[in-house]
Every structure is written in structure tokens, then in C-alpha cells.
Design an enzyme around this catalytic site. Structure first.
Site, PDB file in Angstrom:
ATOM      1  N   CYS A 177       0.812  -1.225   0.000  1.00  0.00           N
ATOM      2  CA  CYS A 177       0.000   0.000   0.000  1.00  0.00           C
ATOM      3  C   CYS A 177       0.841   1.269   0.000  1.00  0.00           C
ATOM      4  CB  CYS A 177      -0.913   0.028   1.228  1.00  0.00           C
ATOM      5  SG  CYS A 177      -1.976  -1.411   1.419  1.00  0.00           S
ATOM      6  N   ARG A 218      -5.651   6.841  -2.590  1.00  0.00           N
ATOM      7  CA  ARG A 218      -6.085   5.453  -2.769  1.00  0.00           C
ATOM      8  C   ARG A 218      -6.314   4.782  -1.425  1.00  0.00           C
ATOM      9  NH1 ARG A 218      -3.205   1.011  -1.959  1.00  0.00           N
ATOM     10  NH2 ARG A 218      -3.717  -0.938  -3.042  1.00  0.00           N
TER      11      ARG A 218
END
EC number: 3.4.22.-
Length: 315
Positions: A177, A218
Site C-alpha cells: 500500500c 487510494r
């Protein structure tokens, strides 16, 4: 235990970590031979590096298909395996224009692997991204009551978890991530091309900054979508649970947000970013042309705001 569960229990990551270092060493050896104008050695070493790279991706199919359960990444890896084999064969056969792409892969691994294999560097990067994600959520008042907390997994001390008491759902920022993969790709590509150092520095600074901001956005989207179950629709549950092999309907929102929407949009965003960065580093288009020619598409790419005959289009 089902067949899918048995496959998912296999652990290949420790082996791929070692293989990744071997691949990096092979690419660097090819780059070194190229710099020394030993073209024959450069071709052989680089071809071998590409073939090892194909093995690396092949071994990772199990992880991305059955553990990570990413359709987009699995498809990309299934394409990458034969592509690496083919590029290696072309290099071995004397297609020296692919040595620039090979040099880019070498730089990518040099950027990526220290973060991936160093627990300290990996942890610092994860916590930096998690903290900024939590800060954005709080600053925009998007999640009243959300708790930013330490990873509940035993043995972990990372502050990387967002818990939503309203639904009892939690999301964690993990290494995948952080955006380091995309940053490594752009850093490697820009470092590999033959362009003035100043323009390359601008291109790297812009690409890393934009990727960092987009990645925070995101993570915010995925955390909120999972935390508030944005995609918990009955008509979605069946197809998504079947596609990803899920047994818990509460995980549908996460998989739609992350494995479907975020990953598809990431592919589009990175393609758009490459076109944007080509304003400062138009030499990137040469690599794109070479990649397209491999699949039989011969085109000459021109950025509308760049004169390719100019030695420094950033001026």
C-alpha cells in the site's frame, strides 16, 4: 481443507526474496558489461537476467492468485512470464535497443529491494504512509470515531491500522500500500534513459510526488470503503465472493475497492502519469515505442508539448 486453501497455504515469498536479489545481480552485471562496451557479454548476461525474471514472476503467480487474490495483478504476471522470456530471447539474438529497458529494470530493483527486504526501511515507509492516510481522513472529517491504532497482529508494533467502531471493520496499510512499486518503476525508467541529469531529476521528483499523493488518496478510499461497507450490495456479493474465493460477505467492500477499482484505476493513472512525465523526459517514449514494437505495433510517439529535436525540452 479445500484445494484453494491448500494452495494458499504455500509460502513462496522467502524464496522469491532470494531470487529477486539474484535477478538484480544479473541485470546489474549486464549493465556493467554494457558500460564496458563488452556487447557480447552484455547480451548474454542480460538475456539470462530476463529469463530469471520470468522464473521470478512464475513463482509469484501462486501468491497473487491465491493469497493476495488480485485478478489484475495475476493477469499482469501471467503476461509478464512469457514477455520476459521473449525479451530475453530478443536480447540474446542481438536486439541491443532493449538494453535500455534492461538497464531500467536494474535500477528499479536497486530502488525497490532495499525497502522490501529491510524490516527497518519497510516499517518506516509503512508508518509514514499510514500516518498521512489517517491525517487526511481526520482533516477532511471523513470518518467520525475512526481509531488509528497499532497493528493488532501478534509480533507487530507498526502503527498502521484504521478501525471503524461503527461497523467493526479495520484496514491496515501494508508494504503493497506504500506505492514504492510504482515509484521504483518510474525511478528506474527515468534513471535508465540517456537524458540531461537536470531533466531526469525533475522527472523523478514529479513522478514520485504525484504517485505519493495519489497513493494516499487510494488508501483513504480503500479504508473508508471497507470501514463503512460502501459496496455491501447483495447483487455484488455473489460474483465478488465467487471471483475471489471469499467466505465472509463483509470482505466484499474491501475487495471491490482495492482489488478491482483501485488496481484498475492505478493502471490507467500510471499510463497517464508516464505521458505527463514525458513532457520533461521525452526519452521515455523511446522505451514505450520499443515495448510496442515487441508486440508488432510500430509507431512513433510524440508528446504534443515537446519538440523531440530539442536537446532540453524542459527549458
Amino acid at each position: 481443507m479445500s484445494l484453494l486453501e491448500a494452495i494458499a497455504e504455500l509460502h513462496v515469498i522467502p524464496y522469491t526474496d532470494v531470487l529477486a536479489w539474484v535477478v538484480m545481480a544479473a541485470f546489474i552485471a549486464g549493465v556493467a558489461a554494457d558500460y564496458r562496451d563488452n556487447l557480447l557479454a552484455a547480451r548474454r548476461l542480460t538475456a539470462g537476467a530476463w529469463w530469471l525474471f520470468a522464473v521470478f514472476w512464475f513463482v509469484l503467480i501462486q501468491h497473487f492468485a491465491f493469497v493476495h487474490r488480485s485478478v489484475v495483478q495475476t493477469v499482469l504476471i501471467l503476461i509478464a512470464v512469457p514477455a520476459c522470456l521473449y525479451v530475453g530471447w530478443l536480447v540474446f539474438a542481438g536486439r541491443d535497443s532493449l538494453l535500455t529497458l534492461s538497464r531500467a529494470v536494474a535500477f528499479m530493483t536497486v530502488i525497490y529491494l532495499p525497502f522490501e527486504t529491510s524490516e527497518l526501511a519497510r516499517g518506516l515507509l509503512i508508518e509514514a504512509v499510514a500516518f498521512q492516510t489517517a491525517t487526511v481522513i481526520d482533516a477532511l472529517s471523513l470518518a467520525d470515531g475512526m481509531e488509528y491504532m497499532q497493528d493488532p497482529d501478534e509480533g507487530s508494533t507498526l502503527m498502521n491500522t484504521f478501525w471503524f467502531p461503527e461497523t467493526g471493520r479495520a484496514s491496515r496499510v501494508v508494504f503493497e500500500c506504500t506505492g514504492i512499486g510504482a515509484m521504483s518503476i518510474f525511478g528506474g525508467l527515468i534513471a535508465a534513459v540517456n537524458a540531461p541529469l537536470r531533466r531526469k531529476a525533475v522527472g523523478i521528483a514529479l513522478s514520485i510526488s504525484i504517485i505519493w499523493v495519489l497513493n494516499i488518496g487510494r488508501n483513504v478510499f480503500i479504508a473508508l470503503a471497507n470501514g463503512y461497507q460502501w459496496f455491501a450490495y447483495s447483487w455484488l456479493e455473489g460474483p465478488i465472493m465467487a471471483l475471489f474465493g471469499l467466505t465472509d460477505p463483509a470482505r466484499v467492500s474491501f475487495f471491490v475497492a482495492d482489488r478491482v477499482l483501485a488496481q484498475l484505476l492505478a493502471v490507467v493513472a500510471l499510463a497517464g502519469l508516464a505521458w505527463f512525465i514525458a513532457r520533461w523526459v521525452p526519452e521515455l517514449l523511446d522505451i514505450a515505442e520499443e515495448l510496442l514494437s515487441i508486440v508488432g505495433i510500430d509507431v512513433e510517439l510524440h508528446h504534443p508539448s515537446v519538440d523531440r529535436t530539442d536537446t532540453d525540452p524542459a527549458d
